[in-house]
Design an enzyme around this catalytic site. Structure first.
Site, PDB file in Angstrom:
ATOM      1  N   HIS A 140       0.810  -1.222   0.000  1.00 39.05           N
ATOM      2  CA  HIS A 140       0.000   0.000   0.000  1.00 39.05           C
ATOM      3  C   HIS A 140       0.845   1.275   0.000  1.00 39.05           C
ATOM      4  O   HIS A 140       1.915   1.341   0.581  1.00 39.05           O
ATOM      5  CB  HIS A 140      -0.910   0.027   1.242  1.00 39.05           C
ATOM      6  CG  HIS A 140      -0.113   0.119   2.512  1.00 39.05           C
ATOM      7  ND1 HIS A 140       0.264   1.325   3.052  1.00 39.05           N
ATOM      8  CD2 HIS A 140       0.411  -0.846   3.296  1.00 39.05           C
ATOM      9  CE1 HIS A 140       0.977   1.101   4.142  1.00 39.05           C
ATOM     10  NE2 HIS A 140       1.081  -0.208   4.312  1.00 39.05           N
ATOM     11  N   HIS A 149      12.046  -0.748 -13.336  1.00 41.24           N
ATOM     12  CA  HIS A 149      11.833  -2.196 -13.471  1.00 41.24           C
ATOM     13  C   HIS A 149      11.898  -2.821 -12.081  1.00 41.24           C
ATOM     14  O   HIS A 149      12.929  -2.760 -11.414  1.00 41.24           O
ATOM     15  CB  HIS A 149      12.913  -2.809 -14.376  1.00 41.24           C
ATOM     16  CG  HIS A 149      12.761  -4.299 -14.564  1.00 41.24           C
ATOM     17  ND1 HIS A 149      13.731  -5.056 -15.175  1.00 41.24           N
ATOM     18  CD2 HIS A 149      11.762  -5.165 -14.236  1.00 41.24           C
ATOM     19  CE1 HIS A 149      13.324  -6.325 -15.211  1.00 41.24           C
ATOM     20  NE2 HIS A 149      12.149  -6.412 -14.644  1.00 41.24           N
TER      21      HIS A 149
HETATM   22  O1  JB2 Z   1      15.886   0.088 -31.629  1.00 49.06           O
HETATM   23  C1  JB2 Z   1      15.300  -0.991 -31.461  1.00 49.06           C
HETATM   24  C2  JB2 Z   1      15.954  -2.171 -31.004  1.00 49.06           C
HETATM   25  N1  JB2 Z   1      17.237  -2.436 -30.626  1.00 49.06           N
HETATM   26  C3  JB2 Z   1      17.274  -3.721 -30.255  1.00 49.06           C
HETATM   27  N2  JB2 Z   1      13.966  -1.091 -31.728  1.00 49.06           N
HETATM   28  C4  JB2 Z   1      13.268  -2.261 -31.561  1.00 49.06           C
HETATM   29  N3  JB2 Z   1      11.973  -2.267 -31.870  1.00 49.06           N
HETATM   30  N4  JB2 Z   1      13.862  -3.380 -31.115  1.00 49.06           N
HETATM   31  C5  JB2 Z   1      15.189  -3.337 -30.832  1.00 49.06           C
HETATM   32  N5  JB2 Z   1      16.035  -4.269 -30.373  1.00 49.06           N
HETATM   33  C6  JB2 Z   1      15.632  -5.648 -30.080  1.00 49.06           C
HETATM   34  O2  JB2 Z   1      15.274  -5.743 -28.706  1.00 49.06           O
HETATM   35  C7  JB2 Z   1      16.728  -6.680 -30.229  1.00 49.06           C
HETATM   36  O3  JB2 Z   1      16.888  -7.051 -31.582  1.00 49.06           O
HETATM   37  C8  JB2 Z   1      16.238  -7.820 -29.361  1.00 49.06           C
HETATM   38  O4  JB2 Z   1      15.448  -8.737 -30.090  1.00 49.06           O
HETATM   39  C9  JB2 Z   1      15.370  -7.108 -28.312  1.00 49.06           C
HETATM   40  C10 JB2 Z   1      15.961  -7.180 -26.902  1.00 49.06           C
HETATM   41  O5  JB2 Z   1      15.841  -8.512 -26.481  1.00 49.06           O
HETATM   42  P1  JB2 Z   1      16.612  -9.130 -25.234  1.00 49.06           P
HETATM   43  O6  JB2 Z   1      16.122 -10.528 -25.075  1.00 49.06           O
HETATM   44  O7  JB2 Z   1      18.070  -8.902 -25.394  1.00 49.06           O
HETATM   45  O8  JB2 Z   1      16.191  -8.266 -23.977  1.00 49.06           O
HETATM   46  P2  JB2 Z   1      14.741  -7.875 -23.440  1.00 49.06           P
HETATM   47  O9  JB2 Z   1      14.793  -6.402 -23.351  1.00 49.06           O
HETATM   48  O10 JB2 Z   1      13.640  -8.519 -24.178  1.00 49.06           O
HETATM   49  O11 JB2 Z   1      14.672  -8.510 -21.981  1.00 49.06           O
HETATM   50  C11 JB2 Z   1      15.524  -8.164 -20.938  1.00 49.06           C
HETATM   51  O12 JB2 Z   1      14.751  -7.579 -19.890  1.00 49.06           O
HETATM   52  C12 JB2 Z   1      13.724  -8.443 -19.379  1.00 49.06           C
HETATM   53  C13 JB2 Z   1      12.913  -7.671 -18.349  1.00 49.06           C
HETATM   54  C14 JB2 Z   1      16.086  -9.536 -20.646  1.00 49.06           C
HETATM   55  O13 JB2 Z   1      17.268  -9.472 -20.010  1.00 49.06           O
HETATM   56  C15 JB2 Z   1      15.133 -10.440 -19.861  1.00 49.06           C
HETATM   57  O14 JB2 Z   1      15.847 -11.512 -19.264  1.00 49.06           O
HETATM   58  C16 JB2 Z   1      14.349  -9.703 -18.791  1.00 49.06           C
HETATM   59  N6  JB2 Z   1      13.335 -10.600 -18.272  1.00 49.06           N
END
Ligand code: JB2
Length: 217
Positions: A140, A149
């Site tokens: 609360h 995050h």
């Molecule tokens: O400029 C962009 C760009 N740069 C990288 N625009 C868009 N639309 N997408 C972009 N990306 C893409 O973001 C990358 O190609 C990649 O596919 C994605 C980031 O994926 P990643 O798996 O590295 O991290 P995440 O941000 O999805 O997740 C992180 O944070 C979560 C909260 C991870 O570390 C997870 O483990 C965590 N649960």
């Protein structure tokens, strides 16, 4: 009525969101990620191209979901995309997983994502683009800033104040009444019993561990 949605990103966090959007039966047009080929599929979602494709979509007709997650020491891409596309008039949809328990007196601002199993209690406020990840507990009167995050399983007791762009690591515990300053990082498993100034890094007290082969006598 829910507007058609475009998801930004195609990594780990985006995969969890695709399944959430499917579970909510929201209309997902596809996702934008520069590292895939156009037309590819990710968990049933179609890759539309990179972010430049968005110019073809009227900001009044679609909504965005920020599929970029965040980790300590990353480039701040989640925040940058939210700010850049908000400035162009696009809106970011607020998402609530159906298994989350959210007080009717809690406030969730634009683009907040509440993931599976979260509990958010009375009068808590979560500002724009913050991610409350799986199983976290926000008690609360907590006040959570923008672009925060709260990682899986973290627990914030009552009346905790969290500044903008803070990362609270997996399983961290923040006792009641604490203030955590803007931009700080609370390491996974930390127990925070004192206020934390802005731009600090807090890690739990722990002795270095040693891995011993199980077959060793
Ligand atoms: O400029 C962009 C760009 N740069 C990288 N625009 C868009 N639309 N997408 C972009 N990306 C893409 O973001 C990358 O190609 C990649 O596919 C994605 C980031 O994926 P990643 O798996 O590295 O991290 P995440 O941000 O999805 O997740 C992180 O944070 C979560 C909260 C991870 O570390 C997870 O483990 C965590 N649960």
């Amino acid at each position: 009525m829910t507007k058609p949605i475009i998801l930004l990103g195609g990594g780990g966090h985006a995969k969890v969101l695709i399944e959430l959007l499917q579970c909510l039966d929201y209309p997902l047009l596809g996702l934008l990620d520069p590292h895939y080929a156009i037309g590819e599929s990710l968990l049933g979602a179609t890759i539309l191209g990179d972010d430049s494709v968005l110019a073809a979509y009227d900001a009044n007709v679609i909504e965005l979901v920020n599929g970029i997650g965040s980790l300590p020491h990353d480039s701040g891409l989640r925040r940058k995309l939210f700010n850049a596309f908000s400035a162009k008039g696009y809106t970011f949809k607020t998402l609530r997983h159906p298994t989350a328990i959210i007080s009717p007196s809690a406030t969730l601002m634009a683009g907040v994502q509440v993931m599976a199993g979260v509990i958010i209690q009375a009068s808590a406020t979560i500002a724009e683009n913050s991610l409350i990840n799986s199983g976290a507990i926000i008690e609360h009167d907590c006040r959570i800033g923008r672009h925060v995050h709260i990682a899986p399983g973290a627990v914030l007791s009552g009346t905790v104040t969290v500044g903008n762009a803070v990362h609270i690591g997996t399983g961290a515990i923040i006792i009641q009444g604490i203030t955590i300053g803007e931009g700080s990082i609370i390491g996974a498993g930390s127990v925070v019993t004192h206020d934390v100034a802005p731009q600090q890094i807090v890690y739990p007290a722990r002795s270095p561990y040693q891995a011993i082969n199980r077959d060793q006598p």
